[in-house]
Scaffold this motif. Structure first.
Motif, PDB file in Angstrom:
ATOM      1  N   ARG A   7       0.291   5.881  -0.861  1.00 46.90           N
ATOM      2  CA  ARG A   7      -1.122   5.456  -1.967  1.00 46.90           C
ATOM      3  C   ARG A   7      -0.399   4.394  -3.308  1.00 46.90           C
ATOM      4  O   ARG A   7      -1.414   4.113  -4.028  1.00 46.90           O
ATOM      5  CB  ARG A   7      -1.639   6.601  -2.641  1.00 46.90           C
ATOM      6  CG  ARG A   7      -2.532   7.276  -1.183  1.00 46.90           C
ATOM      7  CD  ARG A   7      -3.824   8.071  -1.245  1.00 46.90           C
ATOM      8  NE  ARG A   7      -4.870   7.328  -2.279  1.00 46.90           N
ATOM      9  CZ  ARG A   7      -5.761   6.784  -1.010  1.00 46.90           C
ATOM     10  NH1 ARG A   7      -5.828   7.113  -0.245  1.00 46.90           N
ATOM     11  NH2 ARG A   7      -6.550   6.618  -1.781  1.00 46.90           N
ATOM     12  N   GLU A   8       0.132   4.016  -3.208  1.00 46.06           N
ATOM     13  CA  GLU A   8       0.421   3.278  -4.348  1.00 46.06           C
ATOM     14  C   GLU A   8       1.745   2.101  -3.661  1.00 46.06           C
ATOM     15  O   GLU A   8       3.154   2.608  -2.966  1.00 46.06           O
ATOM     16  CB  GLU A   8       1.779   3.784  -5.342  1.00 46.06           C
ATOM     17  CG  GLU A   8       2.594   5.264  -4.738  1.00 46.06           C
ATOM     18  CD  GLU A   8       3.609   5.225  -6.501  1.00 46.06           C
ATOM     19  OE1 GLU A   8       2.475   5.212  -7.415  1.00 46.06           O
ATOM     20  OE2 GLU A   8       4.310   5.199  -5.987  1.00 46.06           O
ATOM     21  N   ALA A   9       2.088   0.961  -4.302  1.00 40.96           N
ATOM     22  CA  ALA A   9       2.899  -0.336  -4.069  1.00 40.96           C
ATOM     23  C   ALA A   9       4.435   0.069  -4.271  1.00 40.96           C
ATOM     24  O   ALA A   9       4.524   0.615  -4.725  1.00 40.96           O
ATOM     25  CB  ALA A   9       2.691  -1.258  -4.402  1.00 40.96           C
ATOM     26  N   MET A  10       5.238  -0.110  -3.148  1.00 45.06           N
ATOM     27  CA  MET A  10       6.355   0.273  -3.649  1.00 45.06           C
ATOM     28  C   MET A  10       6.950  -1.533  -2.210  1.00 45.06           C
ATOM     29  O   MET A  10       6.629  -1.434  -1.881  1.00 45.06           O
ATOM     30  CB  MET A  10       7.134   1.488  -2.994  1.00 45.06           C
ATOM     31  CG  MET A  10       6.806   1.508  -2.010  1.00 45.06           C
ATOM     32  SD  MET A  10       7.456   3.853  -1.652  1.00 45.06           S
ATOM     33  CE  MET A  10       6.258   4.182  -2.117  1.00 45.06           C
ATOM     34  N   ASP A  11       8.479  -1.520  -2.848  1.00 40.90           N
ATOM     35  CA  ASP A  11       8.840  -2.203  -1.778  1.00 40.90           C
ATOM     36  C   ASP A  11       9.437  -1.668  -0.620  1.00 40.90           C
ATOM     37  O   ASP A  11       9.964  -0.585  -1.178  1.00 40.90           O
ATOM     38  CB  ASP A  11       9.689  -3.079  -3.108  1.00 40.90           C
ATOM     39  CG  ASP A  11      11.600  -2.352  -2.935  1.00 40.90           C
ATOM     40  OD1 ASP A  11      11.606  -1.752  -2.369  1.00 40.90           O
ATOM     41  OD2 ASP A  11      11.768  -1.686  -4.094  1.00 40.90           O
TER      42      ASP A  11
ATOM     43  N   LYS B 268      13.292   3.966   2.448  1.00 38.25           N
ATOM     44  CA  LYS B 268      14.133   4.944   2.490  1.00 38.25           C
ATOM     45  C   LYS B 268      12.922   6.282   2.428  1.00 38.25           C
ATOM     46  O   LYS B 268      13.440   7.732   2.398  1.00 38.25           O
ATOM     47  CB  LYS B 268      15.049   4.673   0.798  1.00 38.25           C
ATOM     48  CG  LYS B 268      15.723   4.188   1.220  1.00 38.25           C
ATOM     49  CD  LYS B 268      16.638   3.514   0.002  1.00 38.25           C
ATOM     50  CE  LYS B 268      18.213   2.302   0.150  1.00 38.25           C
ATOM     51  NZ  LYS B 268      18.751   2.080  -1.574  1.00 38.25           N
ATOM     52  N   ALA B 269      11.983   6.099   1.359  1.00 41.36           N
ATOM     53  CA  ALA B 269      11.224   7.190   1.352  1.00 41.36           C
ATOM     54  C   ALA B 269      10.498   8.079   2.797  1.00 41.36           C
ATOM     55  O   ALA B 269      10.609   8.870   2.482  1.00 41.36           O
ATOM     56  CB  ALA B 269      10.032   6.728   0.232  1.00 41.36           C
ATOM     57  N   VAL B 270      10.598   6.705   4.022  1.00 37.96           N
ATOM     58  CA  VAL B 270       9.989   7.281   4.785  1.00 37.96           C
ATOM     59  C   VAL B 270      11.155   8.123   5.624  1.00 37.96           C
ATOM     60  O   VAL B 270      10.696   9.179   6.522  1.00 37.96           O
ATOM     61  CB  VAL B 270       9.234   6.551   5.774  1.00 37.96           C
ATOM     62  CG1 VAL B 270       9.288   6.683   6.690  1.00 37.96           C
ATOM     63  CG2 VAL B 270       7.833   5.555   5.184  1.00 37.96           C
ATOM     64  N   GLU B 271      11.914   7.249   5.823  1.00 36.29           N
ATOM     65  CA  GLU B 271      13.401   8.113   5.940  1.00 36.29           C
ATOM     66  C   GLU B 271      13.752  10.509   6.061  1.00 36.29           C
ATOM     67  O   GLU B 271      14.237  10.446   7.239  1.00 36.29           O
ATOM     68  CB  GLU B 271      14.756   6.824   6.400  1.00 36.29           C
ATOM     69  CG  GLU B 271      15.465   7.899   7.348  1.00 36.29           C
ATOM     70  CD  GLU B 271      15.651   7.599   8.680  1.00 36.29           C
ATOM     71  OE1 GLU B 271      16.458   7.591   9.487  1.00 36.29           O
ATOM     72  OE2 GLU B 271      14.294   6.768   8.958  1.00 36.29           O
ATOM     73  N   ALA B 272      13.528   9.586   5.140  1.00 38.15           N
ATOM     74  CA  ALA B 272      14.269  10.545   4.289  1.00 38.15           C
ATOM     75  C   ALA B 272      12.928  11.897   4.840  1.00 38.15           C
ATOM     76  O   ALA B 272      13.381  13.684   5.536  1.00 38.15           O
ATOM     77  CB  ALA B 272      13.648  11.154   2.807  1.00 38.15           C
ATOM     78  N   LEU B 273      11.386  12.022   5.205  1.00 32.26           N
ATOM     79  CA  LEU B 273      10.351  12.383   5.053  1.00 32.26           C
ATOM     80  C   LEU B 273      10.297  12.905   6.045  1.00 32.26           C
ATOM     81  O   LEU B 273       9.808  13.884   7.272  1.00 32.26           O
ATOM     82  CB  LEU B 273       9.109  12.192   4.517  1.00 32.26           C
ATOM     83  CG  LEU B 273       8.947  12.345   2.887  1.00 32.26           C
ATOM     84  CD1 LEU B 273       7.868  11.645   2.545  1.00 32.26           C
ATOM     85  CD2 LEU B 273       9.076  13.694   2.952  1.00 32.26           C
ATOM     86  N   LEU B 274      10.838  11.692   7.363  1.00 36.45           N
ATOM     87  CA  LEU B 274      11.131  11.587   8.519  1.00 36.45           C
ATOM     88  C   LEU B 274      11.783  12.452   8.878  1.00 36.45           C
ATOM     89  O   LEU B 274      11.406  13.003  10.312  1.00 36.45           O
ATOM     90  CB  LEU B 274      10.829  10.139   9.498  1.00 36.45           C
ATOM     91  CG  LEU B 274      10.943  10.305  10.420  1.00 36.45           C
ATOM     92  CD1 LEU B 274      10.161  10.380  11.736  1.00 36.45           C
ATOM     93  CD2 LEU B 274      11.515   8.546  11.247  1.00 36.45           C
ATOM     94  N   GLN B 275      12.723  12.559   8.772  1.00 39.27           N
ATOM     95  CA  GLN B 275      13.638  12.869   9.455  1.00 39.27           C
ATOM     96  C   GLN B 275      13.457  14.417   9.520  1.00 39.27           C
ATOM     97  O   GLN B 275      14.241  15.857  10.131  1.00 39.27           O
ATOM     98  CB  GLN B 275      15.449  12.825   8.551  1.00 39.27           C
ATOM     99  CG  GLN B 275      15.597  11.544   9.035  1.00 39.27           C
ATOM    100  CD  GLN B 275      16.124  10.924  10.671  1.00 39.27           C
ATOM    101  OE1 GLN B 275      16.095  11.636  11.019  1.00 39.27           O
ATOM    102  NE2 GLN B 275      15.745   9.964  11.479  1.00 39.27           N
TER     103      GLN B 275
ATOM    104  N   LEU C 100       0.619  -1.115   0.042  1.00 40.87           N
ATOM    105  CA  LEU C 100      -0.369   0.002   0.089  1.00 40.87           C
ATOM    106  C   LEU C 100       0.845   1.347  -0.009  1.00 40.87           C
ATOM    107  O   LEU C 100       0.446   2.420  -0.437  1.00 40.87           O
ATOM    108  CB  LEU C 100      -0.971   0.157   1.284  1.00 40.87           C
ATOM    109  CG  LEU C 100      -1.696  -1.144   1.058  1.00 40.87           C
ATOM    110  CD1 LEU C 100      -2.441  -1.095   2.729  1.00 40.87           C
ATOM    111  CD2 LEU C 100      -2.766  -1.250   0.583  1.00 40.87           C
ATOM    112  N   GLY C 101       2.026   1.735   0.284  1.00 39.66           N
ATOM    113  CA  GLY C 101       2.823   2.655   0.597  1.00 39.66           C
ATOM    114  C   GLY C 101       2.047   2.699   1.332  1.00 39.66           C
ATOM    115  O   GLY C 101       2.683   4.924   1.921  1.00 39.66           O
TER     116      GLY C 101
END
Length: 465
Positions: free
Chosen positions: A213-217, A223-230, A113-114
């Motif tokens: 809102r889209e599938a990703m491995d 990595k996408a979450v970590e960048a936005l989180l920091q 689900l991303g």
């Protein structure tokens, strides 16, 4: 904890309406009096399905009250997990997701689900106060957000305390260029049941949710979450004055867990006899009080050691000078002999910082205490080349080409450099900065124990001066 359910995954928004609704007005009769076992409870079909799915994840159903279903995770020493019965339909849909534990933080990913949810801890104040403060912040804009005006928000449990009803609010952020929604709100039923280290309690527990809102491995999602989180944590601190840290997982490194055993002590207290300077005592006590901030504890113990470097270097120089002067062949009228004395004096005081640290350890630490520490501790492969700390000296008591005290000195010095040298410099590419919130920092306990031993040894050695 992954879920290998064969059912297709349900989205974090749309799926919440695709399960049997649980109406609190039609709440089944609940046991009372001595009827305290789960079998006595009258449960709805949805509740029974949730209990079955939870048990597949190693989570045992303990019972029910009028408002909650009560669970306990296998091996969990932190208490029962109470899930409001009004949230069971949300939990039912979440348990159908194929989740992956986040490798570093308390929380999970849903690659299909991303989607991700991470537990956070608010610093510098009561959790409920700061959570309320965050959720009351004004939002720049949510224009185009797919959740805007939706009756299916991201999953979150309600806070039942009337005094803290504002904690049921959310701060929801959206950016079309990032194609992602970020929300700070109360923990979801799934995270409360499966992914938090501590029970939620009546005042709730804050989490940050990311919805791409889209599938990703899982690697790309991490990595996408970590960048936005920091970036989010930095701006909350700088722009909004709220300090938040993601709650980190218990370290998975086996020897690290064994190393966390309580430091043994003597049961009999005595009138203090150890003489030490105020600066040394302050540094040592601060290091011992640093708690889970292992890099900070390590640096404070290192500063304790560093305090004694000048005196150790002077002692080593004097010892070598005396040896030269006692040589029967020494001739104070011979310029070469005098130059030899000068080289001895300059050799120690002009040595590199790393060599001076070697002198400190070699001069002040009992070799047998270090050998005992390494051979009797349950360190596994921590101090070997396979250990979790990269770019540092492995320790091998059997190494015939390099004494163990020199190995220890070099290892401690390199770890210190990795903590303090946060430089964008190619020469540090093989040993990048050791971040305070990282897997390496979590695994650092055995090295903190080792440098603590060195500090104690050097304080003992200083008693003779």
């Amino acid at each position: 904890m992954g879920d290998s359910s064969s059912q297709p995954p349900l989205g974090p928004i749309d799926s919440l309406n695709e399960v049997d609704d649980f109406d609190s007005a039609d709440e089944p009769h609940v046991f009372s009096g001595d009827e305290t076992g789960p079998a006595r409870a009258v449960l709805s079909d949805v509740e029974r399905k949730v209990i079955s799915r939870a048990e597949e994840r190693g989570i045992r159903f303990e019972g029910a009250s009028v408002k909650d279903l009560i669970f306990r995770r296998s091996g969990d020493m932190h208490g029962d997990r109470e899930i409001p019965r009004s949230c069971i339909s949300i939990l039912d849909s979440q348990l159908a997701w194929r989740t992956v534990d986040h490798s570093s933080y308390e929380g999970y990913l849903v690659p299909d689900l991303g989607f991700a949810e991470l537990c956070v801890r608010f610093m510098r104040g009561p959790q409920s106060f700061l959570m309320r403060r965050v959720t009351r912040l004004a939002i720049d804009s949510d224009e185009g957000c797919p959740h805007s005006g939706s009756d299916t928000p991201l999953p979150a449990m309600e806070v039942r305390s009337e005094a803290e009803s504002s904690l049921n609010s959310r701060v929801h952020l959206y950016d079309s260029s990032a194609a992602c929604c970020i929300e700070i709100s109360n923990v979801s039923p799934l995270a409360a049941l499966c992914h938090t280290r501590r029970p939620v309690g009546s005042l709730g527990l804050g989490t940050i949710k990311f919805d791409f809102r889209e599938a990703m491995d899982s690697g790309k999602l991490t990595k996408a979450v970590e960048a936005l989180l920091q970036s989010l944590l930095y701006e909350l601190d700088v722009r909004n004055g709220v300090v938040v840290n993601p709650a980190r997982r218990e370290p998975s490194y086996g020897s690290e867990l064994r190393a966390r055993r309580r430091v043994p002590g003597i049961a009999k207290i005595r009138f203090p006899k150890t003489g030490l300077r105020h600066e040394v005592a302050a540094l040592f006590n601060f290091a011992s009080s640093a708690g889970e901030n292992r890099p900070l504890a390590f640096l404070s113990y290192y500063q304790t050691l560093e305090y004694f470097v000048p005196s150790a270097v002077r002692r080593e120089s004097l010892r070598r000078l005396r040896k030269e002067l006692r040589d029967p062949l020494f001739d104070n009228s011979n310029n070469e002999a005098l130059m030899r004395l000068l080289r001895v004096a300059e050799g120690s005081t002009g040595a590199k910082e790393s060599e001076q640290f070697r002198i400190l350890i070699r001069e002040c630490v009992r070799r047998e205490r270090v050998v005992e520490f390494l051979e009797t501790g349950e360190w596994g492969d921590y101090f070997t080349k396979r250990g979790p700390i990269s770019g540092v000296e492995p320790l091998n008591v059997q190494n015939s080409s390099k004494d163990i005290l020199e190995q220890v000195a070099d290892r401690i010095y390199k770890i210190r450099n990795r903590i303090v040298h946060a430089k964008d410099d190619p020469k540090y590419v093989d040993a990048p900065v050791l971040l305070p919130q990282s897997d390496e920092a979590d695994a650092l306990v055995p090295d903190v124990r080792l440098i603590r031993l060195l500090a104690i040894e050097i304080v003992i050695d200083g008693q003779d001066q």
